[in-house]
Design a protein around this motif. Structure first.
Motif, short mmCIF file in Angstrom:
data_model
loop_
_atom_site.label_atom_id
_atom_site.label_comp_id
_atom_site.label_asym_id
_atom_site.label_seq_id
_atom_site.Cartn_x
_atom_site.Cartn_y
_atom_site.Cartn_z
N GLN A 231 34.24 41.56 45.47
CA GLN A 231 34.27 40.10 45.41
C GLN A 231 33.25 39.59 44.39
O GLN A 231 33.57 38.77 43.54
CB GLN A 231 33.98 39.53 46.79
CG GLN A 231 34.46 38.11 46.95
CD GLN A 231 34.37 37.64 48.40
OE1 GLN A 231 33.91 38.35 49.28
NE2 GLN A 231 34.81 36.43 48.64
N GLU A 232 32.03 40.12 44.48
CA GLU A 232 30.96 39.68 43.57
C GLU A 232 31.30 39.99 42.11
O GLU A 232 31.05 39.18 41.22
CB GLU A 232 29.63 40.35 43.94
CG GLU A 232 29.03 39.79 45.21
CD GLU A 232 28.03 40.75 45.87
OE1 GLU A 232 27.53 41.67 45.18
OE2 GLU A 232 27.78 40.58 47.08
N GLY A 233 31.85 41.19 41.86
CA GLY A 233 32.13 41.60 40.49
C GLY A 233 33.55 41.32 40.06
O GLY A 233 33.97 41.69 38.96
N GLU A 234 34.34 40.65 40.94
CA GLU A 234 35.76 40.40 40.69
C GLU A 234 36.47 41.68 40.25
O GLU A 234 37.16 41.70 39.23
CB GLU A 234 35.93 39.27 39.67
CG GLU A 234 35.40 37.94 40.20
CD GLU A 234 35.62 36.78 39.24
OE1 GLU A 234 36.30 36.97 38.21
OE2 GLU A 234 35.12 35.69 39.55
N ASP B 228 32.54 43.37 49.54
CA ASP B 228 31.60 42.42 48.94
C ASP B 228 31.36 42.72 47.47
O ASP B 228 31.30 41.82 46.64
CB ASP B 228 30.25 42.45 49.69
CG ASP B 228 30.37 41.95 51.13
OD1 ASP B 228 31.40 41.32 51.47
OD2 ASP B 228 29.43 42.18 51.90
#
Length: 174
Positions: free
Chosen positions: A42-45, A39
């Motif tokens: 994903q959030e911070g790429e 996660d």
């Protein structure tokens, strides 16, 4: 007032062994902060390309470590990830490797949409204790523990055990 020291815990193991369920529940019971590396990435790429064979993004390990380092120094973190040798040894006070029966694991991963090579490789990873061996090489052997994670009863027992360990750690270190 001095901040109380709190432990950092790593939950690791093959995808599908129950790390996320255990980690979220553990955070509720202990007040520690829970971070799912998937996660976070994903959030911070925090990616470094895409793996065509496994149909998933490739984690940028250095950026993940940079992202978490300050929080880890402060303590009180539960980290959930299927790999463990990317994290600095100094981060963790204890490492739990969750293990699941292969038949159950196969069913769990299949229900997540895993198929073909990705499914086979993850089940083989569990059969050969790959993550456990990785943990034993990456961390001091006395902080690495295997936990069986097949049933809801196993989950409850693991939860109790880690909560007790965490409470004892706080007493011993403050």
């Amino acid at each position: 007032m001095k901040m109380r020291k709190r432990p950092n815990i790593l939950l690791t193991g093959t995808p599908g062994v129950g790390k996320t369920t255990l980690g979220k529940e553990l955070a509720q019971r202990t007040g520690l902060s829970y971070v799912n590396i998937g996660d976070l990435a994903q959030e911070g790429e925090l990616y470094d390309g895409y793996d065509e064979e496994y149909q998933c993004p490739i984690l940028d390990e250095d950026r993940v470590v940079d992202e978490l380092d300050d929080q880890m120094v402060d303590g009180g973190m539960i980290i959930d990830y299927h790999g463990c040798d990317l994290f600095p040894e100094r981060w963790f006070h204890i490492v739990f490797v969750l293990r699941t029966d292969n038949t159950q694991l196969y069913t769990r991963l299949e229900s997540r949409g895993y198929a073909g090579k990705k499914l086979q490789d993850n089940v083989q990873c569990e059969i050969f204790q790959t993550i456990y061996e990785e943990a034993m090489e990456a961390y001091s052997e006395d902080i690495v523990h295997q936990l069986t994670s097949n049933t809801p009863e196993d989950m409850d027992r693991n939860l109790e055990q880690i909560v007790q360990w965490s409470e004892q750690w706080v007493k011993d270190n403050n």
